[in-house]
Write a protein that holds these residues in place. Structure first.
Motif, PDB file in Angstrom:
ATOM      1  N   ASP A   1      28.263  39.131  39.135  1.00  0.00           N
ATOM      2  CA  ASP A   1      29.604  39.559  39.543  1.00  0.00           C
ATOM      3  C   ASP A   1      30.650  39.146  38.525  1.00  0.00           C
ATOM      4  N   LEU A   2      31.501  40.125  38.162  1.00  0.00           N
ATOM      5  CA  LEU A   2      32.637  39.862  37.286  1.00  0.00           C
ATOM      6  C   LEU A   2      33.896  39.861  38.145  1.00  0.00           C
ATOM      7  N   PHE A   3      34.553  38.710  38.253  1.00  0.00           N
ATOM      8  CA  PHE A   3      35.808  38.601  38.991  1.00  0.00           C
ATOM      9  C   PHE A   3      36.941  38.734  37.977  1.00  0.00           C
ATOM     10  N   LEU A   4      37.611  39.886  38.027  1.00  0.00           N
ATOM     11  CA  LEU A   4      38.522  40.270  36.958  1.00  0.00           C
ATOM     12  C   LEU A   4      39.807  39.467  36.945  1.00  0.00           C
ATOM     13  N   LEU A   5      40.086  38.730  38.016  1.00  0.00           N
ATOM     14  CA  LEU A   5      41.268  37.894  38.005  1.00  0.00           C
ATOM     15  C   LEU A   5      41.162  36.820  36.924  1.00  0.00           C
TER      16      LEU A   5
ATOM     17  N   GLN B   1      32.941  47.480  22.133  1.00  0.00           N
ATOM     18  CA  GLN B   1      33.923  48.308  21.443  1.00  0.00           C
ATOM     19  C   GLN B   1      34.245  49.563  22.240  1.00  0.00           C
ATOM     20  N   ALA B   2      33.274  50.056  23.014  1.00  0.00           N
ATOM     21  CA  ALA B   2      33.465  51.301  23.743  1.00  0.00           C
ATOM     22  C   ALA B   2      34.393  51.163  24.943  1.00  0.00           C
ATOM     23  N   TRP B   3      34.787  49.929  25.284  1.00  0.00           N
ATOM     24  CA  TRP B   3      35.699  49.778  26.422  1.00  0.00           C
ATOM     25  C   TRP B   3      37.021  50.465  26.077  1.00  0.00           C
ATOM     26  N   PRO B   4      37.550  51.347  26.953  1.00  0.00           N
ATOM     27  CA  PRO B   4      38.788  52.083  26.638  1.00  0.00           C
ATOM     28  C   PRO B   4      39.953  51.125  26.400  1.00  0.00           C
ATOM     29  N   SER B   5      40.597  51.292  25.263  1.00  0.00           N
ATOM     30  CA  SER B   5      41.695  50.381  24.925  1.00  0.00           C
ATOM     31  C   SER B   5      42.884  50.533  25.861  1.00  0.00           C
ATOM     32  N   LEU B   6      43.027  51.707  26.517  1.00  0.00           N
ATOM     33  CA  LEU B   6      44.150  51.946  27.418  1.00  0.00           C
ATOM     34  C   LEU B   6      43.866  51.494  28.852  1.00  0.00           C
ATOM     35  N   LEU B   7      42.644  50.954  29.087  1.00  0.00           N
ATOM     36  CA  LEU B   7      42.273  50.538  30.439  1.00  0.00           C
ATOM     37  C   LEU B   7      42.378  49.022  30.560  1.00  0.00           C
ATOM     38  N   ASN B   8      43.251  48.576  31.444  1.00  0.00           N
ATOM     39  CA  ASN B   8      43.415  47.148  31.735  1.00  0.00           C
ATOM     40  C   ASN B   8      43.102  46.924  33.214  1.00  0.00           C
ATOM     41  N   LEU B   9      42.145  46.005  33.479  1.00  0.00           N
ATOM     42  CA  LEU B   9      41.805  45.648  34.853  1.00  0.00           C
ATOM     43  C   LEU B   9      42.284  44.230  35.115  1.00  0.00           C
ATOM     44  N   THR B  10      43.022  44.045  36.210  1.00  0.00           N
ATOM     45  CA  THR B  10      43.613  42.738  36.498  1.00  0.00           C
ATOM     46  C   THR B  10      43.060  42.099  37.761  1.00  0.00           C
ATOM     47  N   ARG B  11      42.485  42.886  38.646  1.00  0.00           N
ATOM     48  CA  ARG B  11      41.931  42.351  39.887  1.00  0.00           C
ATOM     49  C   ARG B  11      40.662  43.118  40.253  1.00  0.00           C
ATOM     50  N   GLY B  12      39.901  42.531  41.159  1.00  0.00           N
ATOM     51  CA  GLY B  12      38.727  43.208  41.674  1.00  0.00           C
ATOM     52  C   GLY B  12      37.435  42.576  41.193  1.00  0.00           C
ATOM     53  N   ARG B  13      36.334  43.243  41.503  1.00  0.00           N
ATOM     54  CA  ARG B  13      35.004  42.711  41.199  1.00  0.00           C
ATOM     55  C   ARG B  13      34.103  43.857  40.752  1.00  0.00           C
ATOM     56  N   ILE B  14      33.271  43.574  39.757  1.00  0.00           N
ATOM     57  CA  ILE B  14      32.308  44.544  39.229  1.00  0.00           C
ATOM     58  C   ILE B  14      30.944  43.869  39.181  1.00  0.00           C
ATOM     59  N   ASN B  15      29.910  44.564  39.636  1.00  0.00           N
ATOM     60  CA  ASN B  15      28.532  44.122  39.412  1.00  0.00           C
ATOM     61  C   ASN B  15      27.661  45.348  39.188  1.00  0.00           C
ATOM     62  N   ALA B  16      26.451  45.108  38.694  1.00  0.00           N
ATOM     63  CA  ALA B  16      25.545  46.223  38.400  1.00  0.00           C
ATOM     64  C   ALA B  16      24.118  45.703  38.410  1.00  0.00           C
TER      65      ALA B  16
ATOM     66  N   GLU C   1      37.595  47.002  44.952  1.00  0.00           N
ATOM     67  CA  GLU C   1      39.029  46.713  45.002  1.00  0.00           C
ATOM     68  C   GLU C   1      39.611  46.440  43.618  1.00  0.00           C
ATOM     69  N   LEU C   2      39.352  47.347  42.696  1.00  0.00           N
ATOM     70  CA  LEU C   2      39.881  47.171  41.342  1.00  0.00           C
ATOM     71  C   LEU C   2      41.359  47.527  41.307  1.00  0.00           C
TER      72      LEU C   2
ATOM     73  N   THR D   1      45.449  50.898  42.302  1.00  0.00           N
ATOM     74  CA  THR D   1      45.016  49.749  43.098  1.00  0.00           C
ATOM     75  C   THR D   1      43.945  50.201  44.079  1.00  0.00           C
ATOM     76  N   GLY D   2      43.080  49.238  44.460  1.00  0.00           N
ATOM     77  CA  GLY D   2      42.097  49.477  45.514  1.00  0.00           C
ATOM     78  C   GLY D   2      41.000  50.450  45.149  1.00  0.00           C
ATOM     79  N   LEU D   3      40.514  50.437  43.865  1.00  0.00           N
ATOM     80  CA  LEU D   3      39.434  51.323  43.458  1.00  0.00           C
ATOM     81  C   LEU D   3      38.100  50.721  43.886  1.00  0.00           C
ATOM     82  N   THR D   4      37.394  51.423  44.763  1.00  0.00           N
ATOM     83  CA  THR D   4      36.082  50.984  45.253  1.00  0.00           C
ATOM     84  C   THR D   4      35.123  52.151  45.144  1.00  0.00           C
TER      85      THR D   4
END
Length: 855
Positions: free
Chosen positions: A547-551, A561-576, A596-597, A607-610
């Motif tokens: 789990d990545l806790f983006l806070l 490098q492929a991460w979009p430079s215009l995309l900033n995530l400040t909250r939420g959780r990602i796993n895979a 809840e990204l 806000t609230g991307l799930t």
């Protein structure tokens, strides 16, 4: 007399039957021996001799066919007693033997049973006292087809059973002769053998052996090998034994071997050794000296030069003294494919062996000190203390072994891989015996190198701990190890430079291996992995992204490098997590979960991307499924949300961005109404795509609220359909339709008094409280950002002209991107967003100025 005649008549009548039985028995025995056919030309036969003009036979087995022809064969014998025969001589004038290979020869590996050694070493007395084979022409299979040899043999014995023999082989084409002479003295209590073997002054072997009836013996062997002549080299070449010219130029001095031994065998061998764990010799003193001043070629091993001395003393079937010293240099040894990785040839391997002069009444283990070293391009050193055990079976134990390898540069051209400053260091101990071997590496054994590839480079260090490698008879090599791989400052086109490390365990065999571990980097990315590999090419791997806790930060953005430079995530959780398998083709399944990204993409806050993304790869095709995506709110100057999306995308690895996008469900909350897209299959290979946006009950009051103004108030609901065209990532709309839903609504526009001039006064007066029943709009949007609205209004102002019906047609034009940018600046939702909007406005103004200069 009459009775005797009857007996003779019966014998004469039975003789043909006896002869037939004897012939049939002989024919059957020859057949069982492998002789498929034979013929005989008998010149003379008597009670004491037989002269055979010609004897032909064919011998066959699974691997060879031999055709044998004897000419002028003379056999002599006597009858020392009733039905006892004694051979006197065998003489053969000439013979021709042709051997042809009919199948692949397989060495006989059948187990040999223990045997009891006879106390009588003398040759059997029934052997003929003279054996003379004048000329035997041999035609044998060889590398060049069939090779010719000529052989002759003379063996004779005197009345005291003293034998002399001479056997020679000659190559008629190159005139090379191998000759061996034997002398055998047989006494009542001892046996003595002397033998010499000569090859045209190029090889000389002398052998002396004495054996007493009590199994006590002495042996002396002397061997000298001189540089080969051109004729001998040509002869060896016929048998596919090719010697390099480079070696022949260096080989100028003869190789010498001298062995002297006094020894005694037990009565039974090897049963006695197996029962008592004793050596097969009762007593023995053995001295060996071997010298090769110049490099001597040993097939499949290399060129060896140096000196070896060995001394072994055995008492009562146990080692009493042991000494071995060797100082050797091995060059041109098998490189196991390593030669291709170095620019320079491998240096000679220096070998030193020292037994440390071990002496004891009964040595159970024989000590050895081993030293191996080599110079550039691979600087190596190996030091070990070894113990050699001869009983109950041959075994070797390595203690305190140290290995070090260094090389400046190593290239793997097939993979465009270059390794620099390679260092391998290891300490280990091990054991070997006939049915089992084991190797245990000490902790912190390591391999370090600077690795360079066209796509990546970095400093690599591999450390191993708790490593055991072993193999039992008829089993696979098994291993168990704890591994740690560190790549410092890894540079790759798809990665941001930083340190990566992997640590885990490997266990199993070379046929079935299990590897599990954890991959991590300095950014905090952690991936667990479990891999199972099975020969010849079957791979199964499971992996899990923790789990990545983006806070606390976004390791994905600081890793790839492929991460979009215009995309900033400040909250939420990602796993895979996912699975990968390979068996003739690659199959992979991955699931990525968002919870809840909250973040910013370009100039859009959300806000609230799930959601869950399912990625399936098989062979050269992949599928991405979005079973359900939910987003609480979007803000791009105007507030939107919630968003619900279901979609599927299919493409090939060769053309990943030219697949088919299936929109199953797409709905967005907008102005307290809803925007939706009709289910649509979009073929991205096509130059343009068509979508239909459905607007349902858009609230005018919410629109005015989000577009703050003190001059306009409104209420009512709008619905419609907007055809959207996507071409080269640009959007356009042609003849979109919006209309107010019944019963209509109200528009209240308060303009300044100075604006109410001329013919427009009645319009502004009507709009101060215009209650409409019809509001229709045709909407067009160009790729340059211009939005045009053609409004048709029908209604009245109750306070104007007693509520007379009024029809208005109004055309509006708006720079939609500029308007949204203005709203974003006014809202001041986010410092990063404000900065990006300002940069966008500056770029747009610069573009307009440049376009104006061109006009």
């Amino acid at each position: 007399m009459r009775r005797l005649l009857k007996i003779l008549a019966m014998l004469l009548l039975a003789l043909p039957v006896l002869l037939f039985i004897a012939w049939f028995y002989l024919h059957t025995q020859l057949k069982m021996a492998g002789i498929s056919s034979w013929s005989l030309q008998l010149a003379h036969l008597s009670w004491h001799q037989a002269n055979i003009n010609q004897l032909d036979l064919v011998y066959e087995n699974d691997h060879y066919r031999s055709e044998v022809s004897f000419h002028d064969l003379k056999l002599r014998w006597s009858w020392p007693g009733f039905f006892r025969i004694q051979a006197h001589s065998i003489q053969l004038a000439s013979a021709t033997i042709t051997v042809q290979q009919t199948g692949e020869h397989v060495a006989d590996t059948a187990a040999r049973l223990p045997v009891a050694l006879s106390a009588d070493w003398r040759l059997p007395t029934w052997l003929p006292k003279l054996i003379k084979l004048d000329q035997i022409d041999l035609l044998l299979p060889c590398a060049s087809g069939q090779c010719a040899l000529q052989a002759s043999l003379v063996a004779s014995a005197d009345e005291q059973q003293a034998w002399q023999a001479s056997l020679s082989f000659k190559n008629p084409q190159y005139q090379q002769t191998v000759k061996t002479d034997w002398q055998l003295q047989q006494g009542p209590d001892a046996l003595a053998i002397q033998a010499t073997l000569l090859l045209d002054q190029q090889l000389a072997l002398s052998f002396k052996q004495q054996l007493a009836i009590d199994r006590a013996a002495s042996t002396e062997l002397a061997l000298a090998i001189s540089p080969p002549s051109p004729a001998l080299l040509a002869w060896l070449n016929e048998w596919d034994l090719q010697l390099p010219d480079e070696w022949r130029e260096q080989f100028t001095q003869p190789v010498q071997l001298h062995l002297v031994a006094r020894w005694q065998l037990p009565e039974l061998w090897p049963e006695a050794r197996l029962a008592t764990n004793a050596l097969p010799l009762v007593n023995a003193e053995i001295d060996i000296i071997a010298r090769a001043p110049d490099a001597f070629i040993i097939p499949n091993i290399g060129w060896l030069k140096g000196e070896l001395k060995a001394q072994l003393q055995i008492a009562d079937q146990h080692v009493a003294k042991w000494q071995l010293a060797a100082d050797l240099a091995l060059s041109h040894y098998p490189d196991f494919g390593l030669k291709a990785y170095f620019a320079d040839p491998l240096a000679p391997l220096l070998i030193k062996i020292d037994s440390q002069s071990a002496s004891s009444p009964s040595l159970t283990q024989l000590p050895l000190k081993l030293q191996l070293s080599s110079a550039s391009p691979v600087q190596s050193s190996f030091n070990a203390q070894a113990m050699l055990s001869l009983t109950p079976e041959l075994a070797i134990t390595l203690n305190q072994a140290e290995l070090m390898l260094k090389t400046k540069q190593l290239q793997v051209k097939a993979y465009q891989l270059k390794l620099q400053d390679v260092t391998l260091q290891s300490r280990f101990h091990g054991a070997w015996q006939a049915k089992y071997w084991q190797l245990q590496l000490a902790d912190n054994s390591s391999l370090a190198a600077k690795v360079t590839h066209p796509d990546a480079k970095g400093q690599v260090k591999l450390a191993v701990n708790g490593t055991t490698i072993s193999q039992a008879t008829d089993a696979d090599v098994t291993l168990s190890s704890q591994l740690q791989l560190l790549v410092q400052q890894l540079q790759h086109a798809q990665l941001l430079t930083q340190n990566w490390q992997w640590q885990g365990n490997a266990s199993g065999s070379l046929v079935k291996l299990d590897v599990e571990g954890v991959l991590s980097n300095d950014s905090g990315l952690i991936v667990k992995q479990q891999t199972a590999w099975q020969a010849p090419a079957q791979l199964q791997m499971d992996w899990q992204l923790e789990d990545l806790f983006l806070l606390a930060g976004n390791p994905l953005a600081t890793s790839f490098q492929a991460w979009p430079s215009l995309l900033n995530l400040t909250r939420g959780r990602i796993n895979a997590y996912g699975q990968l398998s390979y068996q003739q083709q690659l199959v992979a399944n991955t699931q990525v979960n968002f919870r809840e990204l909250t973040g910013l993409y370009d100039r859009t806050l959300f806000t609230g991307l799930t959601s869950a993304f399912l990625v399936n790869l098989k062979a050269q095709q992949f599928t991405i499924e979005v079973p359900e995506l939910q987003l609480a709110q979007l803000n791009h100057g105007l507030q939107m949300g919630p968003l619900q999306l279901k979609a599927q995308y299919q493409a090939t690895l060769a053309e990943p961005f030219l697949g088919n996008l299936q929109l199953l469900d797409a709905r967005l909350g907008f102005m307290q109404g809803e925007l939706s897209v009709e289910p649509q299959l979009m073929a991205l290979k096509q130059p343009s795509q068509q979508l239909v946006l459905i607007i349902n009950q858009l609230d005018l009051a919410e629109l005015v609220r989000q577009h703050p103004t003190t001059e306009l108030k409104a209420n009512g609901k709008l619905s419609g359909r907007i055809p959207l065209t996507i071409n080269n990532k640009q959007f356009s709309v042609q003849q979109g339709q919006l209309a107010a839903e019944a019963p209509g609504g109200t528009l209240q526009y308060r303009s300044a008094a100075s604006a109410k001039t001329g013919g427009m006064k009645i319009v502004f007066d009507a709009l101060e409280n215009f209650q409409f029943s019809v509001l229709n709009s045709e909407l067009n949007y160009a790729t340059d950002g211009k939005l045009t609205l053609a409004l048709q209004l029908k209604g009245a102002n109750p306070a104007l002209q007693q509520g007379r019906a009024i029809n208005l047609n109004i055309n509006l034009e708006e720079d939609l991107p500029a308007m949204l940018a203005s709203l974003q600046l006014a809202n001041k939702l986010n410092d990063t967003l404000t900065k990006r909007v300002q940069q966008y406005i500056q770029r747009q103004q610069a573009a307009k100025a440049a376009a104006g200069e061109k006009r």
